[in-house]
Design a protein around this motif. Structure first.
Motif, PDB file in Angstrom:
ATOM      1  N   GLU A   1       0.469   7.403  -8.056  1.00 38.16           N
ATOM      2  CA  GLU A   1      -0.078   6.264  -8.786  1.00 38.16           C
ATOM      3  C   GLU A   1      -0.048   6.588 -10.272  1.00 38.16           C
ATOM      4  O   GLU A   1      -0.509   7.647 -10.692  1.00 38.16           O
ATOM      5  CB  GLU A   1      -1.516   6.019  -8.334  1.00 38.16           C
ATOM      6  CG  GLU A   1      -1.958   4.614  -8.513  1.00 38.16           C
ATOM      7  CD  GLU A   1      -3.284   4.336  -7.830  1.00 38.16           C
ATOM      8  OE1 GLU A   1      -3.990   3.444  -8.310  1.00 38.16           O
ATOM      9  OE2 GLU A   1      -3.604   5.006  -6.847  1.00 38.16           O
ATOM     10  N   THR A   2       0.540   5.704 -11.053  1.00 38.17           N
ATOM     11  CA  THR A   2       0.545   5.854 -12.507  1.00 38.17           C
ATOM     12  C   THR A   2      -0.084   4.603 -13.090  1.00 38.17           C
ATOM     13  O   THR A   2       0.530   3.546 -13.096  1.00 38.17           O
ATOM     14  CB  THR A   2       1.974   6.043 -13.056  1.00 38.17           C
ATOM     15  OG1 THR A   2       2.818   5.084 -12.456  1.00 38.17           O
ATOM     16  CG2 THR A   2       2.503   7.429 -12.795  1.00 38.17           C
ATOM     17  N   GLY A   3      -1.307   4.750 -13.537  1.00 42.36           N
ATOM     18  CA  GLY A   3      -2.037   3.572 -14.008  1.00 42.36           C
ATOM     19  C   GLY A   3      -2.330   2.671 -12.834  1.00 42.36           C
ATOM     20  O   GLY A   3      -2.937   3.079 -11.856  1.00 42.36           O
ATOM     21  N   GLU A   4      -1.848   1.459 -12.903  1.00 44.73           N
ATOM     22  CA  GLU A   4      -2.049   0.500 -11.820  1.00 44.73           C
ATOM     23  C   GLU A   4      -0.832   0.407 -10.909  1.00 44.73           C
ATOM     24  O   GLU A   4      -0.847  -0.346  -9.943  1.00 44.73           O
ATOM     25  CB  GLU A   4      -2.362  -0.875 -12.411  1.00 44.73           C
ATOM     26  CG  GLU A   4      -3.664  -0.900 -13.198  1.00 44.73           C
ATOM     27  CD  GLU A   4      -3.930  -2.276 -13.787  1.00 44.73           C
ATOM     28  OE1 GLU A   4      -3.278  -3.252 -13.375  1.00 44.73           O
ATOM     29  OE2 GLU A   4      -4.797  -2.354 -14.666  1.00 44.73           O
ATOM     30  N   ASP A   5       0.228   1.145 -11.215  1.00 43.08           N
ATOM     31  CA  ASP A   5       1.476   1.049 -10.469  1.00 43.08           C
ATOM     32  C   ASP A   5       1.717   2.274  -9.608  1.00 43.08           C
ATOM     33  O   ASP A   5       1.219   3.361  -9.891  1.00 43.08           O
ATOM     34  CB  ASP A   5       2.657   0.880 -11.430  1.00 43.08           C
ATOM     35  CG  ASP A   5       2.533  -0.376 -12.276  1.00 43.08           C
ATOM     36  OD1 ASP A   5       2.135  -1.421 -11.734  1.00 43.08           O
ATOM     37  OD2 ASP A   5       2.837  -0.306 -13.484  1.00 43.08           O
ATOM     38  N   LEU A   6       2.502   2.079  -8.565  1.00 43.07           N
ATOM     39  CA  LEU A   6       2.936   3.179  -7.707  1.00 43.07           C
ATOM     40  C   LEU A   6       4.402   3.452  -7.982  1.00 43.07           C
ATOM     41  O   LEU A   6       5.211   2.523  -8.028  1.00 43.07           O
ATOM     42  CB  LEU A   6       2.772   2.826  -6.223  1.00 43.07           C
ATOM     43  CG  LEU A   6       1.360   2.803  -5.684  1.00 43.07           C
ATOM     44  CD1 LEU A   6       1.350   2.183  -4.292  1.00 43.07           C
ATOM     45  CD2 LEU A   6       0.815   4.212  -5.611  1.00 43.07           C
TER      46      LEU A   6
ATOM     47  N   THR B   1       0.846  -1.197   0.000  1.00 43.95           N
ATOM     48  CA  THR B   1       0.000   0.000   0.000  1.00 43.95           C
ATOM     49  C   THR B   1       0.885   1.252   0.000  1.00 43.95           C
ATOM     50  O   THR B   1       2.070   1.184   0.365  1.00 43.95           O
ATOM     51  CB  THR B   1      -0.913   0.036   1.234  1.00 43.95           C
ATOM     52  OG1 THR B   1      -0.100   0.232   2.399  1.00 43.95           O
ATOM     53  CG2 THR B   1      -1.741  -1.233   1.356  1.00 43.95           C
TER      54      THR B   1
END
Length: 94
Positions: A44-49, A2
């Protein structure tokens, strides 16, 4: 992992390098070494951190800060090492 866990992991790694992390609002961490500081940001960029470097903007008419993507979450030990490297560069007064 998280965002909160990632921020905590980075702060723990920064402590290992004797850097003083100061968590700020909005997943921003201001890191201090002596009289120098470096700000980093978790986004957060798309689904990634990803971790980002935060720089003062020297352009006129833009946002007060510029961002450069650094490393994905999970690489906090390496990012702490890089932050330490940046803060180890001697300060130059212009």
């Amino acid at each position: 992992m998280t965002p909160r866990e990632a921020a905590k992991a980075l702060c723990l790694e920064l402590d290992k390098h004797d850097l003083k992390p100061l968590p700020r609002k909005g997943m921003v961490i201001e890191v201090h070494k002596g009289d120098q500081s470096q700000t980093v940001l978790l986004r957060e960029t798309g689904e990634d951190l990803y971790w980002y470097w935060v720089w003062d903007s020297y352009r006129t008419g833009t946002e007060p800060y510029e961002y450069d993507r650094a490393l994905p979450v999970g690489q906090e030990p390496e990012f702490a090492r890089r932050i330490f490297g940046v803060l180890s560069i001697p300060k130059v007064d212009l």
